[in-house]
Enzyme design. Structure first.
Site, PDB file in Angstrom:
ATOM      1  N   SER A  12      21.190  27.242  -2.763  1.00  0.00           N
ATOM      2  CA  SER A  12      20.271  27.748  -2.375  1.00  0.00           C
ATOM      3  C   SER A  12      19.793  28.567  -2.474  1.00  0.00           C
ATOM      4  CB  SER A  12      19.755  26.923  -0.780  1.00  0.00           C
ATOM      5  OG  SER A  12      21.343  27.453   0.082  1.00  0.00           O
ATOM      6  N   TRP A  13      20.122  29.904  -1.719  1.00  0.00           N
ATOM      7  CA  TRP A  13      20.186  31.263  -2.006  1.00  0.00           C
ATOM      8  C   TRP A  13      19.615  31.139  -3.512  1.00  0.00           C
ATOM      9  CZ3 TRP A  13      17.182  34.100  -0.489  1.00  0.00           C
ATOM     10  CH2 TRP A  13      17.180  35.787   0.322  1.00  0.00           C
ATOM     11  N   GLY A 137      20.391  41.388   3.271  1.00  0.00           N
ATOM     12  CA  GLY A 137      19.197  41.256   4.800  1.00  0.00           C
ATOM     13  C   GLY A 137      19.294  39.948   5.181  1.00  0.00           C
ATOM     14  N   SER A 139      17.688  37.031   5.902  1.00  0.00           N
ATOM     15  CA  SER A 139      16.802  35.705   4.814  1.00  0.00           C
ATOM     16  C   SER A 139      16.893  34.437   4.473  1.00  0.00           C
ATOM     17  CB  SER A 139      16.964  37.105   3.501  1.00  0.00           C
ATOM     18  OG  SER A 139      18.061  37.094   2.814  1.00  0.00           O
ATOM     19  N   ALA A 141      16.894  30.601   2.763  1.00  0.00           N
ATOM     20  CA  ALA A 141      16.223  30.424   1.550  1.00  0.00           C
ATOM     21  C   ALA A 141      14.812  29.658   1.829  1.00  0.00           C
ATOM     22  CB  ALA A 141      17.257  29.801   0.796  1.00  0.00           C
ATOM     23  N   LYS A 192      28.815  39.792   9.039  1.00  0.00           N
ATOM     24  CA  LYS A 192      28.447  39.409  10.345  1.00  0.00           C
ATOM     25  C   LYS A 192      28.250  37.543  10.133  1.00  0.00           C
ATOM     26  CE  LYS A 192      24.907  37.515   6.751  1.00  0.00           C
ATOM     27  NZ  LYS A 192      24.821  36.128   7.226  1.00  0.00           N
ATOM     28  N   SER A 255      20.648  28.989   9.595  1.00  0.00           N
ATOM     29  CA  SER A 255      22.348  29.296   9.589  1.00  0.00           C
ATOM     30  C   SER A 255      23.477  28.311   8.914  1.00  0.00           C
ATOM     31  CB  SER A 255      21.872  30.111  10.428  1.00  0.00           C
ATOM     32  OG  SER A 255      23.789  30.783   9.966  1.00  0.00           O
ATOM     33  N   VAL A 280      28.975  25.698   1.520  1.00  0.00           N
ATOM     34  CA  VAL A 280      29.551  26.273   2.113  1.00  0.00           C
ATOM     35  C   VAL A 280      29.372  27.033   2.999  1.00  0.00           C
ATOM     36  CG1 VAL A 280      31.047  28.629   1.152  1.00  0.00           C
ATOM     37  CG2 VAL A 280      30.584  27.105  -0.683  1.00  0.00           C
TER      38      VAL A 280
END
Length: 346
Positions: A12-13, A137, A139, A141, A192, A255, A280
């Site tokens: 996805s990213w 940062g 973001s 996807a 994070k 998320s 993942v």
């Protein structure tokens, strides 16, 4: 630089970042192991498994042949999961040339060695770690592919490399800053995810906004403390890679880490959570890495510690919260290593 960029892999990213590059007029070739996925990207301009409903630019092509993916590319963007990073880069090594700009956008550690992704990449490619660029940062996807306004940071010890990466990605909806604290950006992006897991767990337990606000605040203090001990600039954790990414990852249903934490808080078992996610969840592996990193550096990470016990030692989430709330009284203002602060302000 040539107008071709290779993206390894087509998750996805990686797909969302490929869309940014294509919007900037670049030809993008994504590498994937899946023949069906490659065919769908090439023929239907979709990647339905990872970004359902998103229409991709015809400038984006996909292949299962690593050599074809990187042939003629001036830049290679690596977005493999942390668990697969070493094997993917090892495959790429045969085609790597020293004039390629190497960028990675993976947030995690190699669990067995506790190494950052830039270290893993430099070891496999036998190149200087300082020439690699880290993109991080706040973001999602799902929002980037829709061209929602997004701001990220690219970090490298090599200013020219960071500037080149900034130029590749920067456009009207995707703003890119540079940062010389490559270590801090990488650590903030990885750590994070642990706090985001905890935030999701808090929501799953229906603990409300007070608890989540406290978790994010003390979580930021926790990841800043370990980051500074490892040599990072404390101000990086107050920036896009730190508090920015923490807020977006810990408060959004986009998320994966928040969703996984929420399901755990509702009583689901870790194995069932991972099976239902189908993708993942980096925060789970990062929690295990952080547990051992904190011991290595002698730094207390109470939130990460309790999450480790929930994930890997069957502690009940409510028991973990009670353990956190019952810790000895502390002062809020913590003194960081003076020499580290002076190093970054000299």
């Amino acid at each position: 630089m040539s107008k071709k960029v290779a993206v390894l892999v087509a998750g996805s990213w990686g797909t969302a970042l490929a869309s940014v590059l294509a919007a900037n007029g670049l030809e993008v070739t994504m590498w994937t192991r899946g023949e069906e996925q490659a065919a769908e990207i090439n023929n239907q301009h979709r990647n339905s498994r990872f970004l359902p409903g998103a229409e991709l630019s015809p400038r984006i092509q996909a292949t299962t042949n690593m050599g074809d993916a990187v042939q003629g590319a001036s830049a290679v963007l690596i977005v493999a999961p942390s668990s697969a990073m070493r094997s993917v880069v090892n495959q790429f090594k045969a085609y790597y040339t020293s004039d390629m700009l190497i960028i990675h956008a993976t947030k995690g550690f190699e669990t067995e060695s506790l190494k950052r992704m830039s270290t893993v990449i430099s070891e496999e490619l036998e190149c200087e770690e300082g020439h690699i660029v880290v993109l991080s940062g706040p973001s999602h996807a799902e929002e980037v592919v829709k061209r929602c306004p997004t701001t990220v940071v690219v970090a490298s010890l090599d200013k020219a490399a960071a500037d080149a990466a900034q130029a590749l990605f920067m456009n009207a909806y995707f703003r890119v800053y540079t940062n010389r604290d490559m270590l801090g950006v990488e650590l903030a992006g990885a750590f994070k995810n642990i706090i985001a897991l905890g935030a999701g767990m808090s929501d799953g337990l229906d603990f409300g906004d007070n608890a989540k606000a406290a978790l994010l605040t003390r979580g930021l203090a926790e990841i800043t403390r370990i980051g500074v001990e490892m040599g990072a600039n404390p101000l990086t954790f107050a920036g896009l890679a730190g508090i920015g990414d923490l807020v977006v990852t810990a408060t959004s249903q986009h998320s994966r880490n928040w969703r996984a934490g929420s399901m755990l808080g509702q009583g689901q078992k870790l194995e069932d959570v991972l099976n239902s996610m189908g993708m993942v969840v980096e925060g789970i592996r990062t929690t295990k890495a952080a547990y051992f990193i904190s011991q290595k550096y002698g730094v207390q990470m109470p939130i990460a510690d309790q999450l480790y016990h929930v994930l890997f030692q069957d502690r009940e989430p409510r028991d973990a919260v009670e353990a956190l709330m019952g810790r000895d009284p502390k002062t809020e203002m913590e003194v960081m290593k003076l020499e580290t602060w002076e190093q970054w302000h000299s």
